[in-house]
Design an enzyme around this catalytic site. Structure first.
Site, PDB file in Angstrom:
ATOM      1  N   ARG A 164       0.762  -1.038  -0.211  1.00 25.32           N
ATOM      2  CA  ARG A 164       0.408  -0.031  -0.046  1.00 25.32           C
ATOM      3  C   ARG A 164       0.655   1.439   0.384  1.00 25.32           C
ATOM      4  O   ARG A 164       0.414   2.072   0.406  1.00 25.32           O
ATOM      5  CB  ARG A 164      -0.942   0.428   1.463  1.00 25.32           C
ATOM      6  CG  ARG A 164      -1.645  -1.236   1.057  1.00 25.32           C
ATOM      7  CD  ARG A 164      -2.502  -1.129  -0.082  1.00 25.32           C
ATOM      8  NE  ARG A 164      -3.831  -2.473   0.269  1.00 25.32           N
ATOM      9  CZ  ARG A 164      -3.547  -3.173  -0.607  1.00 25.32           C
ATOM     10  NH1 ARG A 164      -2.119  -3.370  -1.615  1.00 25.32           N
ATOM     11  NH2 ARG A 164      -4.303  -4.303  -0.934  1.00 25.32           N
ATOM     12  N   SER A 206     -11.089   1.274   3.483  1.00 19.44           N
ATOM     13  CA  SER A 206     -10.368   0.404   4.566  1.00 19.44           C
ATOM     14  C   SER A 206      -9.593   1.607   5.268  1.00 19.44           C
ATOM     15  O   SER A 206      -8.479   1.992   4.326  1.00 19.44           O
ATOM     16  CB  SER A 206      -9.457  -0.667   3.610  1.00 19.44           C
ATOM     17  OG  SER A 206      -9.820  -2.017   3.126  1.00 19.44           O
ATOM     18  N   GLU A 222      -4.697   3.748   6.622  1.00 17.49           N
ATOM     19  CA  GLU A 222      -4.690   3.883   5.338  1.00 17.49           C
ATOM     20  C   GLU A 222      -5.103   5.201   4.816  1.00 17.49           C
ATOM     21  O   GLU A 222      -4.765   5.148   3.120  1.00 17.49           O
ATOM     22  CB  GLU A 222      -5.596   2.337   4.125  1.00 17.49           C
ATOM     23  CG  GLU A 222      -5.058   1.968   3.141  1.00 17.49           C
ATOM     24  CD  GLU A 222      -5.695   0.437   2.985  1.00 17.49           C
ATOM     25  OE1 GLU A 222      -6.132   0.543   1.756  1.00 17.49           O
ATOM     26  OE2 GLU A 222      -5.168  -0.470   3.252  1.00 17.49           O
TER      27      GLU A 222
END
Length: 321
Positions: free
Chosen positions: A195, A244, A314
């Site tokens: 990520r 998320s 995130e």
């Protein structure tokens, strides 16, 4: 895409009344600018959470050359942020001082396929890119069908889902530096991690090329249907959410840690941890950005106390409280 993730906000999340209007000075310094400059433009409707204050300046460039011209003539002291469709973003209630750049689909949203290669502008929706690939019998990009963002965000965070990641299919990405210089980055030069990308955060990505494999279209469509079914049954996709919230710690699932800490359904003001999926935060209708970020920090603290594991955001958080 050029978004910084600062620490938690403080205060009551009071909305900003406005920033000084610097658009006349910008227009005077950039007589050949073709894009649109808007002062004190609300950003709440541009994010999935539907919260947040205004941008001091919202700039929508006409094309890549216009963006390069703007950046080359923008004073280095003025902060620059980039937003896509706002699906993985909290804009704080005080708004954003400086310039927010939004790449419009008209100029940066095209996606085409040739052979086993897909070329896409960074304002193209991930789902749209998966569709273009499938229509050309190109497999490997089906995972994008389940990601509610744009290619620009996918490049910046190595977006992935259902077993696939951006790093698996990217050939190269084009971008523009803070000084207006154009750059091309190979897959290796993107320095992808979980990520994340190691490219200078000031780079604004404008387009990318991907390579898949030619396969039977029925198999590709079947895989895309699986991806969509998973999203619909496991995620609160019809809520005001940001996707998320936290990265999965090594060897763990963030949602399981959140659930074990007793945070399922937890509320702060108008913000709530999803009952369906604990790694999603929801604006139930009247939440402020402060509510949502405070809820996230409360979840982090409870998970740390319960398991000793620290969750990392995130979702990107930008602006002032």
């Amino acid at each position: 895409m050029g978004v910084c993730a600062a620490g938690p906000a403080e205060g009551a999340g009071v909305r900003a009344v406005g920033f000084p209007d610097i658009t006349p000075a910008l227009k005077a310094a950039m007589p050949d600018l073709r894009g649109r400059l808007l002062a004190n433009q609300s950003l709440a409707e541009l994010t999935w959470f539907r919260v947040g204050g205004p941008a001091q300046v919202l700039f929508t460039p006409a094309d890549e050359d216009d963006l390069a011209y703007f950046l080359a003539h923008l004073a280095s002291a003025i902060p620059v942020y980039v937003i896509g469709v706002g699906s993985n973003l909290i804009v704080r209630d005080g708004g954003i001082a400086g310039v927010v750049i939004r790449l419009a689909p008209r100029a940066f949203g095209e996606a085409t396929a040739s052979g086993d290669i897909v070329t896409a502008g960074t304002a193209a929706l991930d789902k749209r890119v998966a569709e273009v690939a499938a229509s050309a019998n190109i497999s490997g990009l089906e995972f994008y069908f389940g990601i509610p963002g744009t290619i620009g965000g996918a490049l910046r965070m190595n977006a992935g889902a259902n077993g696939g990641e951006t790093k698996d299919v990217l050939i190269e990405a084009r971008g523009i530096g803070r000084d207006g210089t154009k750059h091309v980055f190979s897959n290796a030069e993107m320095k992808f991690g979980y990520r994340s990308s190691g490219v200078d955060p000031s780079i604004i990505f404008t387009s990318a090329r991907f390579r898949g494999e030619i396969r039977d279209v029925e198999a590709i469509r079947a895989r895309m249907a699986e991806v969509q079914s998973h999203r619909e049954t496991a995620q609160p996709i019809r809520e005001k959410t940001g996707g998320s919230t936290f990265k999965n710690p090594p060897g763990h699932s963030a949602w399981k840690l959140i659930d074990a800490a007793g945070c399922r359904g937890l509320r702060v003001g108008g913000a709530q941890v999803s009952e369906m999926h604990c790694n999603f935060l929801i604006n139930t209708g009247e939440a402020t950005a402060h509510d949502i970020e405070t809820l996230g920090e409360t979840v982090r603290a409870r998970v740390k106390a319960n398991s000793g594991i620290e969750l990392h955001w995130e979702i990107k958080r930008i602006g002032v409280s």
